[in-house]
Each structure stands twice: as C-alpha cells, then as structure tokens.
Design an enzyme around this catalytic site. Structure first.
Site, short mmCIF file in Angstrom:
data_model
loop_
_atom_site.label_atom_id
_atom_site.label_comp_id
_atom_site.label_asym_id
_atom_site.label_seq_id
_atom_site.Cartn_x
_atom_site.Cartn_y
_atom_site.Cartn_z
N ARG A 27 0.92 -1.86 0.26
CA ARG A 27 -0.15 -0.05 0.28
C ARG A 27 0.73 1.36 -0.12
O ARG A 27 0.15 2.40 -0.38
CB ARG A 27 -0.60 -0.08 0.83
CG ARG A 27 -1.55 -1.33 1.44
CD ARG A 27 -2.60 -1.54 2.53
NE ARG A 27 -3.07 0.08 2.99
CZ ARG A 27 -4.47 -0.70 3.23
NH1 ARG A 27 -5.45 -1.47 2.75
NH2 ARG A 27 -5.23 0.67 3.36
N ASN A 100 -6.71 5.30 10.54
CA ASN A 100 -6.26 4.91 8.93
C ASN A 100 -7.48 6.41 8.29
O ASN A 100 -8.64 6.46 9.25
CB ASN A 100 -6.72 4.09 8.01
CG ASN A 100 -5.75 2.91 7.67
OD1 ASN A 100 -4.29 3.21 8.41
ND2 ASN A 100 -5.80 1.74 7.34
N HIS A 503 -6.71 22.76 -39.64
CA HIS A 503 -6.20 23.65 -39.84
C HIS A 503 -4.41 22.75 -40.44
O HIS A 503 -3.33 22.79 -40.14
CB HIS A 503 -5.18 24.68 -38.69
CG HIS A 503 -6.54 25.16 -38.95
ND1 HIS A 503 -6.60 26.55 -39.64
CD2 HIS A 503 -7.68 25.65 -38.02
CE1 HIS A 503 -7.67 27.00 -39.69
NE2 HIS A 503 -8.27 26.61 -38.22
N LYS A 602 9.09 6.53 -11.92
CA LYS A 602 7.18 6.70 -11.37
C LYS A 602 8.03 8.45 -10.87
O LYS A 602 7.00 9.53 -10.93
CB LYS A 602 7.31 5.91 -9.85
CG LYS A 602 6.60 6.55 -8.83
CD LYS A 602 4.47 6.09 -9.74
CE LYS A 602 3.75 7.17 -9.23
NZ LYS A 602 2.23 7.46 -9.78
C1 F6R Z 1 1.81 10.18 -16.24
C2 F6R Z 1 2.61 10.83 -15.23
C3 F6R Z 1 4.21 12.04 -15.59
C4 F6R Z 1 3.95 12.94 -13.95
C5 F6R Z 1 5.12 13.46 -13.94
C6 F6R Z 1 5.49 14.42 -13.29
O1 F6R Z 1 1.24 8.89 -16.36
O2 F6R Z 1 3.03 10.24 -14.09
O3 F6R Z 1 3.27 12.43 -16.24
O4 F6R Z 1 3.03 13.14 -13.89
O5 F6R Z 1 6.08 12.72 -14.39
O6 F6R Z 1 5.32 13.89 -11.67
P1 F6R Z 1 4.87 14.45 -10.87
O7 F6R Z 1 3.63 14.61 -10.55
O8 F6R Z 1 6.03 13.19 -9.50
O9 F6R Z 1 6.09 15.26 -10.58
#
Ligand code: F6R
Length: 607
Positions: A27, A100, A503, A602
């Site tokens: 989680r 939580n 366009h 991520k």
């Molecule tokens: C798309 C995605 C990325 C993030 C970007 C910014 O699904 O996850 O475009 O939105 O890399 O990341 P943060 O929000 O962590 O700054």
C-alpha cells in the site's frame, strides 16, 4: 495509504504483527509501529522508514516480553512529515490507537483538549483522537469510544487498546475500510484481508457505526450504543499474491478505483462551512485577491491538471493564468516576480525540473504553493505554502488518482480565487463547492461497470495511431487521455483542440483511424459534433465520451461511452475515469506491462 493490523490470541504477537504489516507494504508507507500489552503497561515501538530498516531494527534492540495482544500500523504521512514521533500507534500510555483516514475537525478538537490541559507531541490528526478517547475514558472503553466518535468528523478506521483492559482490542470505522479476522482461538483486525491470509481466510467486514471487541474468547460486535449485533462471516477466495493488489490485476486498476475516496480526502479537509478554506497553509483570501499573476507549473499529468485549472480560474475568476511545463519554464527566463503566485504541482514532490522551477520562482520573489502528494518531499519542504493532496501512495507508474486529486484541488482553488475577487458571491461559491463534493459519487458510478471501456478497447487496441479531440475543458482533458494511452499501450496518440484539426492535423485521418472525442460541454457540443462529422466523413472510427443522456446519431459516432449527468463544469473530473479505463484495457489487450511501462520511472529526479 496507511495500513492497520491487530492480533489477540495465545501466541506471541510481535512477529505476527510485524509479518502482517509486511503484507500491507504494497500500500506504500513511510513508517511503521506496534503497541503491545506487556505486563501492566502498553509498550510501543515505532520508527520512520522501511519495516526492515526501522521497526524491525528497533525491535532487535528492545527487550520484548511474551505479549499476546497488540495493534500495528504502516503510516503514509498526511498530517505531519514522516518521523518516529508522527508514526502510529499514538497514545499516552493509558490509551493507544492506530488510525487510517483523515480527521477533518482535528484543529477544533486539539484546541478543546488544549484548553483542558492536554499537550501534544506529534503533528498528526490522529493524536487528537487518542487524547479525546483519554479525555472521555472513565473506566468504560465503549462509553469513551461512543462519546469520542460523536465529536469526530472525517474518515477513519481505528484500532484501539486501553491499558486497563488488558488483551482487548476495540475496532471502529467510518469510510476507511477495516476487517475483523476469525482464526482458531485467535482474532485479528486488518485494513484488508491480505494482512491475515496466512492465518485465516474467514473474516467479517466492519460497517460504519459498528464496534468490534476482540479478546482471547473471541469477537463481539455491537452498535454504537453497546447493543449486540450478528454479522455474517465471509470467506476470502484470493491467494496471497493477488491480494497484494487488493484483488485487482494491476495497481493502476486499483488506483483508478480508489479515486472516489482519494478525491474526498483531498477536498473535505479544505472545505469549511461550505466554502473553500486554505488557511492550513496560509493561502488567505486576501493574498488570492492581490496576486498579480497566477502561474501553474508541473510535468506530464501534473501539468495537465494545471490546464484544467487555467480553464476554471480564467472562466470563473476572470484572472489570467499561465500554465507551463517545468522544463520549459525554468530555462525561458519567465516573467515571474514578486506579487505573483506560482502553483507547483507534483505527485512525488521530487521531480527535478519541477523542483528547479520552484526554486527559480522563489528566487524571482514570487509566492510559491506546492500541490504535492508525498509528505515531506523536496518540493513540499522548499515551497512557501503546501497543500497535500492526500491520494495515498500511487504505485503504478502511470498517474491516475494523483491526477484526479490535483484536478479536484484546481476546482477549489478556482472557486476561492473567484470568490475572493468578488466574481462569484458566497451563495454561488457554496453551490459550486457542494457540487464538487458530490463528484466522488459520480466517479463511483463510472466505476460500477467496466464493460463499455473493455468494448472500446477491443475496437482500438490494434491501431497504430489515434487522436483525442475536444474543446474547452474537454481539450485539457484530452491531453491527459492521450498521455495515458500512449504511455501504457505504446500506441502513438495525439491530443488536439477539435477546432484546430482542419489547420493541418486532419490529414492524418484515414480509413479506420480511431478518434476519441470528449464532448461534455453543452455550449460547445454542436461545434464539437461538426468536427466529429468532418473526421467521420474521412473514415475515422469515432468514440464519443459524453453524457449517457446525449442522443448520438449513429452516422456521427461508432461507439459511445456514457457518463452520469452532472453540471458541465464538473464533467472533466468525472470523464477522466473513462479515459483512464480505455487506456488501461487497451494496454491489457496488447499484453503490455501496465504498471511498469518501458522507459519510464515513477519519480523523475534527473533532468
Ligand atoms: C503520467 C505521469 C507523469 C507524471 C510526471 C510528473 O502518467 O505519471 O507524466 O505526471 O512525471 O511527476 P510528478 O507529479 O511526480 O512531479
């Protein structure tokens, strides 16, 4: 998202609790702890960081007696940064709790308890509940719980132990889930069944307004007034592996389904007396009235949430908003200066370009507001003001719930800017805020049946390239829909303002090219339809995302994805769910690694 566990039985409980917490690691969390009955006292061990490096390392250095009852928690920080003191369990030696959810009126409770002589060590909302229980406790735990819950507003699941009621666990919930497991001569509480599957498959779902009391003799359920209730025992059919994702095939699907709760958790702490309230971070109505310019800066989906914010703020508050990609903003010597507000949006709070854009804005003298999901992240620490979006951990690389909560915040911001500048009156601001608070229910309606999204995915998954089109707010939304699809399915896609197609871009349309049309804005509906007709007549396969009640001519659209009825303004926050699910099922049908798309990370902490 935080996780709760609890155990009472005849075996030593420390390792049972720690193992159960490990099962909830999926989680996401930033600290963990346990509280157990040891002799005549409650012993608490908790630490920031991974279970193996923090809690377990600490437990090795502590003399642990043979305890057979305790509660445990993995914390995902919302109120107060990740730290030992903010970790759960939280209490004062007489009462200890794991929690939580979010206590919305914790400031009022804290003020009340302070006036009664209570002191507070942590920055958490949870500590106010622990101390409130202590305040009401006069020997009868049920009475204390009943009184405390009458005072508390917000979402919660609670595991509670009282020193004077040895080897007993009390469990209650409202909105945040909690189950009660029934083993052979032992009982459990847990946020989800994953945590206890290795011990038992039999469990009860605790419902709002019910109290479970667990001890060595078994489990006893009552209502809030102590009246016994009968509950039906459930049997889990999941294996341990699938349960890590709460039974969903992918984290992305799970996170899409978490959106109603996530949006609620973002909005409810920021609404007071029916109006937006950002006093938690010092963003007052006076400041919002005075800012010369408003900038919104982020990357990817975070920047897309800013696009929605721009449409909303400009429309409602008649105030210009500049939205920028962080990597562009930081190198173009932006026209930012003292007297401006720069809203920095980031799920992770660590994105390198976004962090640099923030530093640059500060250096130029602007006020900075971070809209961030991860507590204590670099962007949160660096900004002048912080709003945490409270979405819980987002594990799938592809952002879904984090985007939805950023957009939800943009609505509140737009209402507050408009209200503070006199562009809408109090009545209208309250009406809009109430409408926004009802959006999670509509999102839920989009999640009740997956067949429409699966069907559309089956029609487009073989495409080489496709287009997303829309006008106004739908144009902002299309950008996000297109990014979701290309990111996880690897199909090339482009989002285009519907009226701009002619366009140049319309030359891409050939027989069978899928075009996904967002058409939620009534005032622009006919205009969008005329764009649809022009792509359809050139062979496009059209998917319309619009209100279910909208009658669409079969010559115009090939497939329709119907949305629940809602005010135009709110439909983008609802229809994004359809965009996410079309992308998800398309990627699944193409056999892609949905949660970990190739080449992506991520958290992008490098330029
Ligand atoms: C798309 C995605 C990325 C993030 C970007 C910014 O699904 O996850 O475009 O939105 O890399 O990341 P943060 O929000 O962590 O700054």
């Amino acid at each position: 998202m935080c996780g709760i566990v609890g155990f009472v039985g005849k075996q030593a409980c420390t390792s049972i609790l720690v193992n159960a917490l490990r099962k909830l690691e999926y989680r996401g969390y930033d600290s963990a702890g346990i509280a157990i009955f040891e002799g005549e006292r409650i012993k608490t061990v908790k630490a920031q960081g991974k279970i193996s490096e923090g809690l377990e390392a600490k437990l090795k250095t502590e003399p642990i007696f043979h305890a057979t009852c305790g509660i445990g928690h993995t914390r995902w920080a919302t109120h107060g940064e990740p730290s030992d003191v903010n970790s759960h369990p939280i209490g004062n030696g007489r009462v200890s709790i794991v929690h939580n959810g979010i206590i919305e009126n914790y400031r009022e409770i804290k003020a009340f308890l302070t006036s009664k002589g209570y002191g507070f060590e942590s920055e958490t909302d949870t500590e106010t509940v622990a101390k409130l229980l202590d305040y009401y406790y006069e020997g009868d735990p049920m009475e204390a719980i009943e009184k405390a819950l009458e005072d508390i507003q917000g979402a919660y699941a609670l595991g509670i132990i009282f020193r004077e009621h040895k080897n007993k666990i009390y469990a209650v919930r409202k909105d945040s889930p909690l189950i009660v497991g029934k083993g052979d001569g032992e009982s459990y509480i847990a946020s989800d069944v994953t945590a206890i599957l290795e011990h038992t498959r039999e469990y009860y779902c605790l419902e709002r307004g019910e109290i479970a009391v667990l001890d060595e003799r078994g489990i006893h359920f009552t209502d809030m007034h102590g009246e016994p209730i009968e509950k039906e025992l459930q049997t889990a059919t999941w294996d341990v592996e699938s349960a890590q994702k709460g039974g969903y095939e992918h984290f992305m699907l799970k996170e899409i389904h978490e959106q109603p709760e996530a949006v609620k958790n973002t909005l409810s702490p920021r609404v007071k007396d029916g109006l937006p309230d950002f006093s938690e971070c010092g963003l007052t109505a006076e400041k919002l009235r005075e800012y010369k310019h408003i900038f919104i800066v982020g990357c990817g989906s975070a920047m897309h949430s800013g696009m929605v914010g721009k449409y909303l703020i400009e429309d409602l508050a008649r105030t210009p908003v500049i939205v920028d990609i962080a990597s562009e903003f930081r190198y173009r010597n932006p026209l930012v200066s003292s007297g401006d507000l720069v809203v920095i949006v980031s799920q992770s709070g660590e994105t390198a370009d976004t962090l640099e854009a923030l530093k640059l804005s500060k250096a130029k003298g602007a006020d900075t507001l971070a809209v961030v999901n991860v507590v204590g992240s670099s962007i949160a620490r660096e900004a002048d003001m912080v709003i945490y979006t409270n979405a819980g951990p987002e594990i799938s690389v592809c952002s879904t719930k984090a985007y939805a909560v950023q957009v939800a915040f943009m609505y509140l911001l737009a209402f507050e800017v408009a209200y503070s500048r006199g562009k809408i009156d109090e009545e209208e601001c309250k009406r809009l805020t109430a409408g926004l608070l009802a959006v999670p229910e509509k999102i839920q309606m989009c999640l009740d049946d997956m067949s429409g999204y699966q069907f559309v995915a089956s029609k487009i998954f073989n495409a080489d390239s496709l287009l997303y089109i829309g006008r106004g707010l739908d144009n902002a939304l299309s950008m996000e829909g297109s990014l979701k699809l290309k990111e996880i399915s690897y199909i090339h896609s482009e989002a285009y303002a519907a009226g701009e197609l002619k366009h140049g871009t319309i030359s891409l349309i050939e027989d069978g090219t899928p075009v996904i049309v967002a058409a939620t804005q009534s005032a622009l509906f006919e205009k969008t339809l005329s764009n649809v007709r022009s792509v359809k007549s050139r062979g496009a396969k059209v998917v319309m995302i619009c209100r279910e009640s909208e009658a669409i001519d079969a010559n115009c659209a090939d497939y329709k994805v119907g949305l629940p009825d809602a005010e135009d303004l709110f439909l983008p926050l609802i229809s994004v769910v359809a965009m996410q699910l079309i992308a998800y099922y398309t990627a699944v049908q193409r056999g892609c690694d949905v949660d970990k798309p190739r080449n992506l990370a991520k958290s992008v902490t490098v330029e």
